[in-house]
Design a protein around this motif. Structure first.
Motif, mmCIF file in Angstrom:
data_model
loop_
_atom_site.group_PDB
_atom_site.id
_atom_site.type_symbol
_atom_site.label_atom_id
_atom_site.label_comp_id
_atom_site.label_asym_id
_atom_site.label_seq_id
_atom_site.Cartn_x
_atom_site.Cartn_y
_atom_site.Cartn_z
ATOM 1 N N PHE A 230 0.838 -1.202 0.000
ATOM 2 C CA PHE A 230 0.000 0.000 0.000
ATOM 3 C C PHE A 230 0.869 1.246 0.000
ATOM 4 O O PHE A 230 0.645 2.190 -0.780
ATOM 5 N N GLY A 231 1.874 1.277 0.860
ATOM 6 C CA GLY A 231 2.732 2.449 0.948
ATOM 7 C C GLY A 231 3.426 2.756 -0.365
ATOM 8 O O GLY A 231 3.458 3.912 -0.828
ATOM 9 N N VAL A 232 3.980 1.724 -1.001
ATOM 10 C CA VAL A 232 4.668 1.912 -2.278
ATOM 11 C C VAL A 232 3.684 2.365 -3.356
ATOM 12 O O VAL A 232 3.974 3.273 -4.147
ATOM 13 N N ALA A 233 2.503 1.743 -3.401
ATOM 14 C CA ALA A 233 1.498 2.119 -4.399
ATOM 15 C C ALA A 233 1.047 3.559 -4.222
ATOM 16 O O ALA A 233 0.840 4.286 -5.200
ATOM 17 N N ALA A 234 0.896 3.997 -2.965
ATOM 18 C CA ALA A 234 0.475 5.378 -2.703
ATOM 19 C C ALA A 234 1.524 6.370 -3.203
ATOM 20 O O ALA A 234 1.191 7.404 -3.792
#
Length: 373
Positions: free
Chosen positions: A236-240
């Protein structure tokens, strides 16, 4: 056979390779983020790094609470059930997870474009808002219509109501700015931006006192019990972070969407693009095909190698008439012919041509069948 053309990004955007890699690395750590030993601390660092990536993606202040959840639906439920406000007011075109988040909900009407009338909203709050939490979607998941959340928040705050916005569809498609919107709570979801399914987040200002809906061992500062989904959160963090960086490409996506809509309207004077002249997400079209129900369209497009949907994907695979369009006052016989097309960063000019060719072929077949009858 032609390669599949994926045009259902509002349901789920295919997982980014970078998010897969981040999730795989997190799975190899093996520690519990709540453990105090070395492996636990490594896991905790992954969670906190992702929390910071999500915070930056929506320009939330450093003081904001960011609670990781299993999805956007859980984040919505936590916002409305855990806010401490017994009375809930929501936009009539909200996602089912908002419309069903409390036992007694007051719906805020919308016009034919799906927009809330600020004057009517002001009148609804005239009795005071100290006991109320308001939930209004930033971007509708079916029509793509952008709600004037900043203005709604200003009105609500005059009456001391809390304001929540479901920004699940907006993230990665427009610039989502928590601070500028002036809301108290915001829901997000990883899989709408190419992160893993099974991860979401609720962002709240430091002044909001959240109560756990799923109490447990004290994780997420006691607001959401249960061991954190380490791999999902890492992805999630990387995608955000990537979704924020890729926002400039949305100008290209919007041009493709506009071309698709213009093409459909040229093919048939009976076709209709819902909320055509209203500010919408740059990737989303909700299009009717006169005389052809949505289920038939979805199946026909699928046979042609095109993935579209009949609206929200949160109805257990059903293709029933859209409640969103019903709330907008659109007749059932029109609403049941509406299909949602939602583009993504991989969408190309050729994809648009394939869709228009398939749309024309289906419409012509049905027109001939009607004429023969």
């Amino acid at each position: 056979m032609n390669q599949t053309v994926y045009m259902d990004h509002n349901a789920t955007s295919p997982t980014r390779p970078e998010a897969v890699e981040a999730a795989a690395r997190a799975m190899q750590v093996g520690g519990n983020p709540s453990s105090v030993h070395g492996q636990g601390r490594k896991a905790r660092r992954i969670v906190e790094e992702a929390r910071e990536q999500v915070r930056r993606a929506v320009n939330a202040p450093a003081s904001a609470q960011i609670v990781f959840t299993s999805c956007g639906t859980e984040a919505n439920s936590l916002a409305l059930r855990g806010s401490g406000r017994p009375n809930v007011m929501v936009g009539a075109t909200e996602h089912a997870s908002v419309l069903r988040a409390a036992d007694a909900i007051e719906r805020i009407p919308v016009d034919v474009n799906g927009l809330i009338d600020p004057f009517q909203f002001d009148e609804m709050l005239a009795g005071g808002g100290d006991d109320k939490v308001i939930s209004v979607m930033l971007a509708n998941n079916e029509t793509g219509v952008l709600q004037q959340v900043e203005g709604i928040a200003r009105i609500a705050h005059r009456y001391h109501a809390l304001v929540h916005t479901d920004a699940v569809q907006a993230l990665g498609k427009i610039d989502v700015d928590f601070a500028a919107l002036g809301v108290d709570l915001m829901s997000l979801s990883a899989h709408k931006i190419g992160g893993p399914q099974g991860a979401g987040a609720l962002i709240a200002t430091k002044d909001v006192k959240l109560t756990a809906v799923n109490p447990g061992g004290g994780q997420e500062n006691g607001v959401r019990g249960g061991t954190e989904n380490l791999s999902g959160i890492a992805g999630f963090g990387v995608a955000a972070e990537l979704a924020k960086a890729e926002l400039p490409d949305m100008a290209r996506i919007k041009a493709l969407r506009d071309r698709l809509e213009a093409g459909v309207l040229e093919l048939s004077n009976e076709a209709n693009v819902i909320a055509l002249l209203t500010d919408r997400l740059p990737n989303t079209s909700f299009i009717t095909m006169s005389g052809v129900d949505a289920e038939t369209q979805v199946m026909a497009f699928d046979l042609d190698g095109l993935c579209v949907s009949a609206g929200s994907a949160c109805g257990s695979g059903k293709t029933k008439s859209s409640g969103v369009l019903g709330a907008m006052g659109i007749p059932t016989e029109v609403a049941k012919t509406a299909v949602r097309v939602s583009l993504g960063h991989a969408t190309t000019d050729d994809d648009i041509e394939r869709f228009l060719s398939a749309w024309a072929a289906l419409y012509q077949r049905k027109s001939r069948a009607r004429s023969a009858a």
